[in-house]
Scaffold this active site. Structure first.
Site, PDB file in Angstrom:
ATOM      1  CG  HIS A 541      -1.840   1.087   1.446  1.00  0.00           C
ATOM      2  ND1 HIS A 541      -3.276   1.431   1.206  1.00  0.00           N
ATOM      3  CD2 HIS A 541      -1.347   2.402   1.913  1.00  0.00           C
ATOM      4  CE1 HIS A 541      -3.661   2.496   1.679  1.00  0.00           C
ATOM      5  NE2 HIS A 541      -2.572   3.013   1.970  1.00  0.00           N
ATOM      6  CD  GLU A 542       1.819   3.464   3.706  1.00  0.00           C
ATOM      7  OE1 GLU A 542       1.833   4.449   3.105  1.00  0.00           O
ATOM      8  OE2 GLU A 542       0.806   3.218   4.414  1.00  0.00           O
ATOM      9  CG  HIS A 545       0.116   5.935  -0.853  1.00  0.00           C
ATOM     10  ND1 HIS A 545      -1.014   6.713  -1.236  1.00  0.00           N
ATOM     11  CD2 HIS A 545      -0.273   5.247   0.360  1.00  0.00           C
ATOM     12  CE1 HIS A 545      -2.275   6.375  -0.453  1.00  0.00           C
ATOM     13  NE2 HIS A 545      -1.588   5.579   0.648  1.00  0.00           N
ATOM     14  CD  GLU A 602      -5.112   6.508   2.114  1.00  0.00           C
ATOM     15  OE1 GLU A 602      -4.731   5.240   2.202  1.00  0.00           O
ATOM     16  OE2 GLU A 602      -4.429   7.432   2.352  1.00  0.00           O
ATOM     17  CG  ASP A 606      -6.763   0.062   0.649  1.00  0.00           C
ATOM     18  OD1 ASP A 606      -5.476   0.094   1.266  1.00  0.00           O
ATOM     19  OD2 ASP A 606      -7.786   0.102   1.025  1.00  0.00           O
TER      20      ASP A 606
END
Length: 704
Positions: A541-542, A545, A602, A606
């Site tokens: 996830h990070e 980003h 977000e 995800d």
């Protein structure tokens, strides 16, 4: 006061950009001690931890599954329904789930450490700071005896403000102490030269979470409650009741004016360029003649700057106009209220209770105030969190956990590279640049390699709010000392005891504090499927980003730049648009609508993160036989632990606030949103076309 210091998010998932007002003279640099979990930075007594006193973690159990539900209809209900029904939100919280349970555990560790620090009369360094905060914060009798006296000098100064020049001077003077209610101001990396820090000035000035609370009809009840809170707070500060009610009306009108000139949470989260508006101080002076920035910089002890970012210029123009055309009495009421309101959590019981009654109960549905010890620990976290973190990692984070995390990060990184290389919709030209960005990712795990130096912060056992104000000013000065200097890439934007993680686009770094590295996210004794479905998905996830709709606007060095071809940009927008539509289609049980645009970053993270974690898990287990743990396949356990991470209850009012301001979709929709786009999920649970958890080919979203 720390409660209402304006803070802004650089990106909806980025590290918080603490744009705060302070004086740059004699500021501490981040020299610090070498960070090591077992290396004492002070001569204090050895710290101990009694784990038997800590609350439990929340991990996936086979018994959690509700066999009356169908994973192909609603994975969240199937995996979490029983747990959610048995675990309502505790009275002193507004949400409850895996994150909150780990936070309780972190707070439990901090509680023990704070008591040890306070009991050591010879403590020095960070342990003295923590002990002083704890001792003064827990001395309720002394705080009550002091009443409003600790801030009376500020109220007396406000009462003397008689015109725009005096008001502007007061704003500058209080900003230099770290008390700025009107706007955020501080250091952050230059968007165009991310290796150097520059000054940013942001919007602020509002007591409610978003401009919509002042303007939207469906939030009128909250605005009315806020007006009553303003009046009551003013009354507690010594203003007669009738006068307080009238002053409250003027405060609401003034903040509504600021709200109209502000950007919404959605606008700020989905257009990062709004943060960057470089101007010279002289150019800014012309825009805001009643609040000259050249004078503001000088008053803060900042050396002359060639440029700074005056973000949301319309907001600052409105402040300048208000200095000219708003009666001093209105300014006095506004400043008096925010001064008292910001200090309220650290004053006597009447102020504490009124502050809770609005911000906790009326606004977010919290049914009871947190016990004092938890509130004091929160104060330490806000004022000296990294100092506390030096103590935390000595007892609560093992080298073995860090080593396992490093392996997981490497595996996720490799899987992400493969996914990028195999994208069918992206050109080779853009792929090369995406890989160049991938090559510069910097992971940070557990705690900083270098601790910040806290030796310049003077605390005592004399006054709770005195310690709060001292930390406020110290932190502001430290922040502003960075302006015009190279970025220190060893710094962290979260403390080790924080249950969270973040991606910072300006440094292209992914950061995982120690406190999140526990079940259900990470368990050193768990199987691969569980860990990859938990912390693996968080890592992915990070990383993703860096390629979400805003992170993808920053290049490999962290500079704000365009590195896409036009055709790839259009293909990306088409795919992200489908994700906006997917989440726009979700409705909460009480009829609230999820904002697919607000939550887009977000949701992209995800989607990419879980898909990348799945690939990494499959590579990690290779051809080894599936052990079918508890009768569940690896793939099933992977997705079930993903859902476990997102088990979470909210109070109705908290959920309403989040739908307006939170760039994250409500947890139940995060549990189902990404898996419904993944064929691997459908295969794991033998779902069929047409099942609610299987999106059709025309609606299925694949991005990274």
């Amino acid at each position: 006061m720390t409660v209402n210091n304006p803070k802004v998010l650089l990106l909806s998932l980025a590290v918080t950009l603490a744009l705060t007002a302070c004086n740059g003279d004699k500021a501490n640099t981040a020299a610090g001690d070498a960070a090591a979990p077992n290396a004492d930075a002070t001569a204090a007594k050895a710290l101990t931890l009694d784990e038997s006193k800590l609350p439990p973690v929340n991990r996936f159990l086979k018994s959690d599954i509700d066999d009356s539900k169908n994973a192909c209809v609603d994975l969240n209900a199937y995996a979490n329904g029983k747990w959610l029904a048995a675990n309502p939100v505790p009275g002193d919280r507004t949400s409850w789930g895996a994150f909150e349970m780990l936070d309780e555990r972190s707070v439990g560790v901090q509680h023990q450490l704070a008591e040890q620090a306070a009991a050591d009369a010879n403590a020095t360094g960070v342990e003295k700071i923590v002990g002083d905060f704890w001792s003064t914060g827990m001395d309720e009798a002394k705080i009550n005896a002091q009443g409003i006296a600790p801030i009376q000098d500020r109220l007396d100064a406000i009462a003397k403000l008689d015109g725009k020049d005096a008001i502007a001077d007061y704003l500058r003077t209080t900003a230099a102490k770290g008390e700025n209610f009107l706007f955020g101001f501080g250091a952050e990396a230059d968007f165009k030269d991310s290796a150097m820090n520059m000054a940013y000035a942001m919007q602020g000035g509002l007591g409610l979470p978003d401009k919509g609370y002042y303007l939207d009809k469906d939030k009128k009840d909250k605005l009315d409650a806020y007006e009553k809170h303003v009046a009551k707070t003013l009354e507690l500060s010594g203003v007669p009741a009738a006068d307080a009610a009238e002053q409250a009306k003027s405060v609401i009108a003034f903040e509504t004016r600021l709200a109209k000139a502000s950007k919404s949470s959605e606008e700020m989260s989905r257009d990062v360029s709004l943060y960057y508006n470089p101007v010279t101080p002289a150019e800014a002076d012309k825009l805001t003649p009643n609040f000259p920035w050249t004078k503001f910089f000088e008053s803060q002890g900042i050396a002359p700057q060639e440029k700074f970012s005056l973000a949301i210029p319309a907001f600052h123009e409105e402040v300048s106009k208000a200095l000219e055309d708003t009666a001093p009495a209105t300014w006095q009421a506004y400043l008096r209220f925010h001064t008292v309101d910001g200090a309220a959590p650290y004053l006597s019981d009447a102020f504490v209770e009124e502050n809770y009654n609005f911000y906790g109960k009326a606004l977010r549905g919290q049914q009871e105030i947190k016990p004092r010890w938890k509130r004091v620990l929160g104060t330490i976290e806000n004022g000296a969190g990294e100092a506390f973190g030096q103590m935390y990692v000595k007892v609560a984070f093992s080298p073995e956990s860090k080593a396992k995390m490093e392996t997981l990060v490497k595996n996720l990184s490799a899987a992400l590279k493969t996914r990028i290389e195999n994208l069918e919709w992206m050109s080779d030209e853009t792929k090369q640049k995406a890989i160049a960005k991938w090559e510069t990712f910097t992971p940070k795990i557990g705690y900083p390699d270098k601790w910040r130096d806290w030796s310049g912060l003077t605390t005592s056992r004399d006054s709770y709010i005195g310690n709060v104000l001292a930390a406020n000013e110290f932190n502001y000065k430290w922040n502003l000392s960075k302006i015009g200097k190279p970025v220190d890439k060893t710094e962290w934007g979260m403390t080790p005891q924080t249950v969270n993680a973040y991606y910072n686009p300006l440094q292209n770094e992914i950061v995982f504090p120690a406190a999140i590295l526990q079940p259900p996210f990470f368990d050193a004794n768990a199987d691969d499927a569980t860990n990859y479905g938990g912390i693996g998905a968080v890592i992915g996830h990070e990383m993703t980003h860096g390629y979400d709709d805003q992170g993808a606007r920053f290049g490999p060095t962290g500079n704000f730049e365009q590195w896409w071809t036009d055709a790839d940009g259009k293909a990306f927008a088409s795919r992200t648009g489908k994700l906006v539509d997917q989440f726009n289609g979700y409705t909460t049980a009480d009829g609230g609508k999820v904002n697919g645009k607000l939550t887009l970053g977000e949701n992209i993270a995800d989607l990419g993160g879980l898909a990348t974690a799945y690939d990494a898990m499959k590579k990690a287990v290779g051809d080894t036989p599936d052990p079918m743990t508890d009768g569940l396949s690896r793939d099933q356990r992977f997705f079930l632990n993903w859902a476990t991470v997102w088990r979470r209850n909210f109070t109705p009012d908290e959920l309403k606030v989040r739908l307006t301001t939170d760039p994250h979709a409500p947890a139940n929709f995060r549990a189902i949103g990404t898996p419904s786009n993944m064929p691997a999920f459908a295969a794991a649970f033998q779902c069929k076309a047409g099942d609610p958890m299987v999106r059709g080919d025309d609606k299925k979203v694949v991005i990274w």
